[in-house]
Design a protein around this motif. Structure first.
Motif, mmCIF file in Angstrom:
data_model
loop_
_atom_site.group_PDB
_atom_site.id
_atom_site.type_symbol
_atom_site.label_atom_id
_atom_site.label_comp_id
_atom_site.label_asym_id
_atom_site.label_seq_id
_atom_site.Cartn_x
_atom_site.Cartn_y
_atom_site.Cartn_z
ATOM 1 N N SER A 110 0.831 -1.207 0.000
ATOM 2 C CA SER A 110 0.000 0.000 0.000
ATOM 3 C C SER A 110 0.866 1.257 0.000
ATOM 4 C CB SER A 110 -0.927 -0.019 1.223
ATOM 5 O OG SER A 110 -1.702 1.164 1.269
ATOM 6 N N ALA A 111 1.861 1.291 0.872
ATOM 7 C CA ALA A 111 2.761 2.442 0.924
ATOM 8 C C ALA A 111 3.582 2.531 -0.361
ATOM 9 C CB ALA A 111 3.682 2.334 2.137
ATOM 10 N N ALA A 112 3.976 1.370 -0.892
ATOM 11 C CA ALA A 112 4.741 1.355 -2.136
ATOM 12 C C ALA A 112 3.934 1.987 -3.265
ATOM 13 C CB ALA A 112 5.112 -0.079 -2.503
ATOM 14 N N ALA A 113 2.672 1.598 -3.376
ATOM 15 C CA ALA A 113 1.815 2.137 -4.429
ATOM 16 C C ALA A 113 1.655 3.646 -4.288
ATOM 17 C CB ALA A 113 0.450 1.453 -4.398
ATOM 18 N N HIS A 114 1.599 4.122 -3.053
ATOM 19 C CA HIS A 114 1.462 5.566 -2.804
ATOM 20 C C HIS A 114 2.651 6.332 -3.379
ATOM 21 C CE1 HIS A 114 1.026 9.391 -0.694
ATOM 22 N NE2 HIS A 114 2.228 9.221 -0.183
ATOM 23 N N TYR A 115 3.855 5.884 -3.037
ATOM 24 C CA TYR A 115 5.049 6.583 -3.508
ATOM 25 C C TYR A 115 5.242 6.420 -5.018
ATOM 26 C CZ TYR A 115 6.614 7.536 1.266
ATOM 27 O OH TYR A 115 6.718 8.012 2.547
ATOM 28 N N LEU A 116 5.005 5.213 -5.521
ATOM 29 C CA LEU A 116 5.198 4.971 -6.950
ATOM 30 C C LEU A 116 4.194 5.756 -7.795
ATOM 31 C CD1 LEU A 116 5.918 1.131 -6.883
ATOM 32 C CD2 LEU A 116 7.552 2.958 -7.400
ATOM 33 N N ALA A 117 2.957 5.871 -7.300
ATOM 34 C CA ALA A 117 1.936 6.620 -8.038
ATOM 35 C C ALA A 117 2.314 8.094 -8.142
ATOM 36 C CB ALA A 117 0.575 6.466 -7.363
ATOM 37 N N ARG A 118 2.876 8.651 -7.067
ATOM 38 C CA ARG A 118 3.302 10.051 -7.097
ATOM 39 C C ARG A 118 4.438 10.245 -8.103
ATOM 40 N NH1 ARG A 118 4.466 12.307 -1.185
ATOM 41 N NH2 ARG A 118 4.926 14.154 -2.463
ATOM 42 N N ALA A 119 5.394 9.309 -8.103
ATOM 43 C CA ALA A 119 6.520 9.415 -9.028
ATOM 44 C C ALA A 119 6.064 9.221 -10.473
ATOM 45 C CB ALA A 119 7.592 8.390 -8.669
ATOM 46 N N ALA A 120 5.152 8.261 -10.692
ATOM 47 C CA ALA A 120 4.647 8.013 -12.047
ATOM 48 C C ALA A 120 3.882 9.214 -12.573
ATOM 49 C CB ALA A 120 3.752 6.777 -12.053
ATOM 50 N N ALA A 121 3.095 9.845 -11.716
ATOM 51 C CA ALA A 121 2.336 11.025 -12.126
ATOM 52 C C ALA A 121 3.260 12.166 -12.529
ATOM 53 C CB ALA A 121 1.413 11.471 -10.988
ATOM 54 N N ALA A 122 4.470 12.153 -11.961
ATOM 55 C CA ALA A 122 5.446 13.189 -12.297
ATOM 56 C C ALA A 122 6.296 12.801 -13.508
ATOM 57 C CB ALA A 122 6.352 13.460 -11.096
ATOM 58 N N GLY A 123 6.002 11.620 -14.087
ATOM 59 C CA GLY A 123 6.671 11.224 -15.320
ATOM 60 C C GLY A 123 7.827 10.266 -15.183
ATOM 61 N N SER A 155 5.590 3.418 -19.722
ATOM 62 C CA SER A 155 6.998 3.247 -19.395
ATOM 63 C C SER A 155 7.808 2.854 -20.632
ATOM 64 C CB SER A 155 7.139 2.176 -18.307
ATOM 65 O OG SER A 155 8.489 1.957 -17.982
ATOM 66 N N ALA A 156 7.256 1.929 -21.422
ATOM 67 C CA ALA A 156 7.956 1.457 -22.627
ATOM 68 C C ALA A 156 8.114 2.566 -23.657
ATOM 69 C CB ALA A 156 7.206 0.275 -23.235
ATOM 70 N N ALA A 157 7.154 3.480 -23.702
ATOM 71 C CA ALA A 157 7.244 4.600 -24.638
ATOM 72 C C ALA A 157 8.473 5.457 -24.358
ATOM 73 C CB ALA A 157 5.977 5.457 -24.550
ATOM 74 N N ARG A 158 8.949 5.374 -23.106
ATOM 75 C CA ARG A 158 10.169 6.086 -22.728
ATOM 76 C C ARG A 158 11.380 5.147 -22.760
ATOM 77 N NH1 ARG A 158 5.760 8.183 -20.375
ATOM 78 N NH2 ARG A 158 5.677 10.406 -19.817
ATOM 79 N N GLN A 159 11.199 3.970 -23.351
ATOM 80 C CA GLN A 159 12.257 2.976 -23.528
ATOM 81 C C GLN A 159 12.796 2.433 -22.211
ATOM 82 O OE1 GLN A 159 13.235 1.552 -26.615
ATOM 83 N NE2 GLN A 159 11.297 2.597 -27.048
ATOM 84 N N ASN A 160 11.956 2.400 -21.189
ATOM 85 C CA ASN A 160 12.392 1.803 -19.933
ATOM 86 C C ASN A 160 12.401 0.283 -20.064
ATOM 87 O OD1 ASN A 160 11.586 0.501 -17.138
ATOM 88 N ND2 ASN A 160 12.584 2.427 -16.679
ATOM 89 N N PRO A 161 13.500 -0.398 -19.712
ATOM 90 C CA PRO A 161 13.584 -1.848 -19.905
ATOM 91 C C PRO A 161 12.556 -2.643 -19.114
ATOM 92 C CG PRO A 161 15.441 -1.046 -18.611
ATOM 93 C CD PRO A 161 14.753 0.163 -19.169
ATOM 94 N N LEU A 162 12.200 -2.189 -17.901
ATOM 95 C CA LEU A 162 11.192 -2.899 -17.119
ATOM 96 C C LEU A 162 9.822 -2.794 -17.771
ATOM 97 C CD1 LEU A 162 12.163 -1.941 -13.443
ATOM 98 C CD2 LEU A 162 12.575 -4.097 -14.630
ATOM 99 N N GLY A 163 9.529 -1.636 -18.332
ATOM 100 C CA GLY A 163 8.265 -1.463 -19.035
ATOM 101 C C GLY A 163 8.213 -2.301 -20.296
ATOM 102 N N LEU A 164 9.315 -2.338 -21.027
ATOM 103 C CA LEU A 164 9.393 -3.151 -22.242
ATOM 104 C C LEU A 164 9.256 -4.631 -21.906
ATOM 105 C CD1 LEU A 164 12.338 -1.225 -23.913
ATOM 106 C CD2 LEU A 164 10.026 -1.401 -24.862
ATOM 107 N N TYR A 165 9.927 -5.067 -20.837
ATOM 108 C CA TYR A 165 9.803 -6.458 -20.413
ATOM 109 C C TYR A 165 8.364 -6.787 -20.035
ATOM 110 C CZ TYR A 165 9.582 -10.322 -17.155
ATOM 111 O OH TYR A 165 9.191 -11.462 -16.492
#
Length: 318
Positions: A110-123, A155-165
């Motif tokens: 739950s806490a992980a999703a909170h921090y990751l969502a904020r970072a993802a929203a910022a790009g 994520s993949a649109a930005r060529q991030n390997p985890l997103g591509l995987y």
């Protein structure tokens, strides 16, 4: 016995005989990793995350002050402070630690999703990929492949390997999308080009079975499994060992097969005992250190990982 046959200690020196003893134990370690991956849902991998993670440290108080749990908590608190103040990289780092539960940090999806969502929203493309994994695997939230595909795509649109995987896996398995081996191959290759070991592993499996291509290629299958194994992928370590043993995709050779199997064996129960000893030592729980040392001694006796096992056990008992 595997160790003894490797060096001819009281038995005939024979690489292939050593392999025959190491292989069943290595298989058990791989199964442990596979079982752990199943608990993380369909996007889990047998990279080895379910096995004990051992830091290369010496049992010296002054040399290892920075590895104590108190120090780890201080570092985490610093990152959390930075994350709460809007630092995007810190948000991604904290979210990832909380999601995986590594480096002495307890899992908190739950806490992980909170921090990751904020970072993802910022790009942040890394955070997007981790959120895709969480949605796809149902980690701390209902499983939702549509949202997983959305985050992986961003994520993949930005060529991030985890997103591509992640996209590659969805198309390979047909999870939330129409199964498409050609697209899976494309995304895995793009992730592998950036060094993603899971992508290399799945490329190896696809080349082995001829998925998404006109004909299979054992040499390319071995190449990708080898790359994944070099990065520590547990199942790839085993696969390359087996391919060396059978001479599939690579010349038949005992020594590299034995090396991989031995490396796998040392990731299993011995690593768990060693990890327990490290943690107890840095907490000052010396009685538990002795217990962990005794457990390591027994495991070494069973696996033949030390030349002078009886002497080692004698020192522990004393």
């Amino acid at each position: 016995l595997g160790y003894r046959h490797t060096f001819g200690l009281g038995v005939p020196k024979s690489c292939w005989t050593a392999v025959s003893y190491y292989q069943p134990v290595a298989e058990a370690v791989v199964q442990q990793a596979v079982d752990a991956s199943k608990s993380r849902g369909p996007l889990g991998s047998s990279s080895g995350h379910g096995l004990p993670q051992i830091e290369r440290i010496r049992l010296n108080v002054h040399a290892n002050q920075g590895t104590k749990p108190d120090r780890q908590r201080e570092v985490l608190q610093y990152y959390q402070y930075s994350a709460d103040r809007g630092n995007i990289d810190a948000q991604t780092a904290v979210g990832t630690l909380l999601n995986l539960g590594t480096h002495g940090v307890s899992r908190d999806h739950s806490a992980a999703a909170h921090y990751l969502a904020r970072a993802a929203a910022a790009g942040n493309d890394e955070a997007m990929a981790h959120l895709g994994h969480m949605h796809g695997a149902g980690m701390g939230m209902p499983q939702d492949f549509t949202k997983a595909h959305q985050y992986f795509s961003q994520s993949a649109a930005r060529q991030n390997p985890l997103g591509l995987y992640g996209l590659g896996y969805l198309y390979l398995s047909g999870s939330g999308v129409e199964q498409n081996h050609e697209l899976a191959l494309k995304y895995f290759q793009q992730a592998a080009d950036q060094g993603d070991r899971d992508a290399h592993f799945y490329l190896g499996a696809m080349y082995m079975n001829g998925l998404g291509m006109r004909r299979r290629s054992l040499s390319k299958a071995f190449m990708h499994h080898f790359q994944a194994a070099q990065a520590g992928h547990v199942q790839a370590l085993y696969n390359t060992a087996v391919m060396h043993m059978a001479g599939k995709g690579t010349p038949k050779a005992c020594k590299p097969a034995l090396s991989n199997l031995k490396a796998l064996v040392e990731k299993g129960p011995l690593a768990a005992a060693l990890q327990a000893g490290h943690e107890a030592f840095f907490r000052g729980q010396h009685g538990q250190v002795r217990a962990a040392a005794a457990a390591m001694c027994l495991v070494r006796c069973q696996l033949g990982l030390r030349k002078h096992v009886s002497a080692c056990c004698h020192r522990v008992d004393g």
